[in-house]
Design an enzyme around this catalytic site. Structure first.
Site, PDB file in Angstrom:
ATOM      1  CD  GLU A   1      37.120  -6.248 -30.388  1.00  0.00           C
ATOM      2  OE1 GLU A   1      36.814  -6.739 -31.495  1.00  0.00           O
ATOM      3  OE2 GLU A   1      36.287  -5.881 -29.549  1.00  0.00           O
TER       4      GLU A   1
ATOM      5  CD  GLU B   1      34.710  -1.721 -25.772  1.00  0.00           C
ATOM      6  OE1 GLU B   1      33.856  -2.586 -26.088  1.00  0.00           O
ATOM      7  OE2 GLU B   1      35.646  -1.377 -26.525  1.00  0.00           O
TER       8      GLU B   1
END
Length: 559
Positions: A334, A436
């Protein structure tokens, strides 16, 4: 080509001006054409012709496919008024964009249906010295009498936006599904013919051929947690379904080294032994996480020199121990949204992480991993062009970065936008993984199931996607956002969806006689197979694989 000015004005003025001089269009019935996966992430000297010859955004009789008439609205942006858009129709939108008044800016295409508020339908990082390609799309919840597509600079500063080769193309749900099935047929399956002959090479007609798929080529898996250890029922449930896994939290730095020097690898060691014993491939998640809240508390107060020593130790401890065990590593999680390490170690910190990780485990594929790239275009931190630009920047700096990781934490999915983003990412020529996937638990169980099926069908059918992971590690108190089953392994609605799709995306066992040519042909999903042939009192068995390829796979059998 059309040139328009961008000014900060009230939205009602925009709509008024559009009705006065904007392009007015009526949505026509979807054509019989096929979806165009074309996309571009390089900036070009001239715009390419519009996809679908403009779709329902066609004007005049110009021979120039990149533009027709020029309209200066003098208000906010280029814009189009479209009448009678349909509910459930998949609309794909694209255009080329160029700026005046700034070197570069994030430009957003927005849709305002029936003056009910604007939504993002696509973004592009545009420049003033070349043309950049915007691709997106939308689906409406209800039909509209009039809708406006317009453009905004994300930071609202005044500039002139030039748009060319616009296209708005509708597809019915049936057309969209047929495109998915066609891609699955071409990319996930292959034709095979089993030829049966006797010892003299003569064709054997009427031999009984039984074909069964024993393993799938496409990785489809789920996150697991330490809760799977010692739970034989959970373990059996998992391996009966999935051929890929990722550890939810057990490899993260705060789990393996909660205090400086206190290394704890016993749990991930046991989890790795479980997946290895069942021939399940496993992704490594993650080496670092740029989010300060996910950083070990003892790391947060380190000086730059001590932090650098700590991160080097982290990579060496993790990668040396598990060298060759994990197929992938999410190196710096991220990084588009957070910058804990880069803020303290410098802008080259991520490049260094990738370089050291590559040296420590050269066989692992190293990934970027990010959220809100595929889920929405409203997050200015992680638009598709921002992702592409960051990945190219890292590679230019020397990072061996070979995988595109898309988390896929969806609310209500925008499937045409999802496909458009994948089209642009596909231009990188790298493996694309959904890492995910889940659906937000603000929706009820049945709605989660509907949205999950939409996402999985789009992901599996896109030609550039090479793997799918669900974020559904099971705990006694539930899951992060979405569980496939309850704690007793009884399916929830999303679990029913997954089971049904897994069944659909495999070759069922077939027993059939050979034809007049002594052969049996079938279209099978890529993977491993076992074939048994019986003729009279003789039976013979063999294995074969269906790997990607356009040609028919021929298997010769002698009995």
């Amino acid at each position: 080509m059309r040139r328009f000015a961008l000014h900060a004005v009230m939205r009602f003025l925009v709509l008024w001006m559009l009705l006065q001089c904007g392009h007015e269009l009526v949505a026509a019935a979807p054509p019989d054409g096929w979806y165009d996966y074309s996309a571009y992430t390089d900036c070009r000297g001239q715009p390419e012709p519009g996809l679908y010859n403009g779709g329902i955004l066609k004007f005049g009789n110009s021979d120039d496919q990149t533009g027709y008439r020029t309209t200066e609205t003098g208000v906010l942006s280029p814009a189009f008024v479209i009448y009678n858009l349909n509910k459930t129709t998949m609309y794909t939108f694209s255009c080329w964009v160029k700026l005046e008044g700034a070197f570069s800016a994030l430009i957003t295409a927005r849709l305002a249906p029936d003056n009910a508020g604007a939504r993002c339908i696509g973004t592009v990082l545009a420049r003033n010295d070349c043309w950049a390609f915007l691709k997106g799309g939308f689906v409406l919840d209800s039909p509209t009498q009039s809708s406006v597509i317009f453009f905004q600079n994300a930071d609202k500063t005044p500039m002139k936006i030039t748009v060319a080769s616009e296209s708005l193309q509708p597809f019915t749900p049936d057309q969209w599904a047929r495109h998915q099935q066609d891609t699955i047929r071409k990319r996930r399956k292959r034709m095979a013919t089993i030829h049966v002959a006797d010892q003299q090479g003569g064709r054997v007609v009427g031999a009984s051929v039984s074909v069964r798929q024993t393993a799938k080529d496409f990785p489809f898996g789920s996150a697991i947690a330490s809760t799977i250890l010692g739970n034989q029922a959970y373990q059996k449930w998992f391996v009966d379904r999935f051929n890929a896994a990722v550890f939810e939290d057990e490899l993260k730095w705060y789990s393996t080294e909660p205090m400086s020097g206190q290394l704890r690898f016993d749990v991930p060691d046991q989890m790795l032994a479980f997946v290895r014993s069942h021939r399940v491939m496993v992704r490594g998640h993650n080496i670092f996480w740029e989010n300060q809240d996910a950083t070990p508390s003892w790391v947060k107060g380190l000086s730059p020199d001590d932090l650098r020593a700590a991160v080097n130790g982290r990579i060496q401890n993790l990668m040396t121990r598990y060298r060759g065990e994990f197929a992938h590593w999410d190196v710096n999680n991220e990084m588009l949204h957070y910058n804990f390490y880069e803020q303290r170690l410098g802008a080259n910190a991520s490049v260094e992480f990738f370089s050291v990780a590559q040296d420590a485990d050269p066989l692992a594929t190293l990934f970027m991993n990010e959220y809100n790239v595929i889920e929405t275009c409203d997050d200015v931190s992680s638009t598709v062009d921002t992702y592409v630009a960051r990945l190219k920047e890292l590679r230019a700096g020397g990072a061996i970065l070979e995988g595109v990781g898309l988390e896929g934490h969806f609310s209500k999915p925008n499937i045409p936008l999802m496909r458009a983003v994948l089209d642009k990412l596909a231009t990188l020529g790298l493996p694309i993984w959904f890492t995910e996937i889940d659906i937000n638990n603000k929706f009820d169980a049945q709605t989660q199931a509907v949205y999950l099926e939409q996402v999985l069908r789009e992901a599996y059918s896109h030609p550039a996607v090479t793997g799918v992971m669900l974020w559904t590690a099971l705990h006694p108190n539930g899951c992060y956002q979405m569980c496939l089953t309850d704690w007793n392994l009884k399916n929830l609605p999303v679990g029913d969806v997954v089971d049904r799709l897994l069944q659909e995306w495999q070759t069922g066992q077939v027993t059939t006689p050979t034809d007049a040519h002594g052969a049996y042909s079938f279209s099978g999903y890529l993977g491993e197979y076992i074939v048994s042939v019986t003729y009279g009192n003789s039976t013979s068995q063999a294995t074969f694989s269906l790997s990607p390829g356009d040609e028919t796979r021929h298997i010769n059998f002698q009995i």
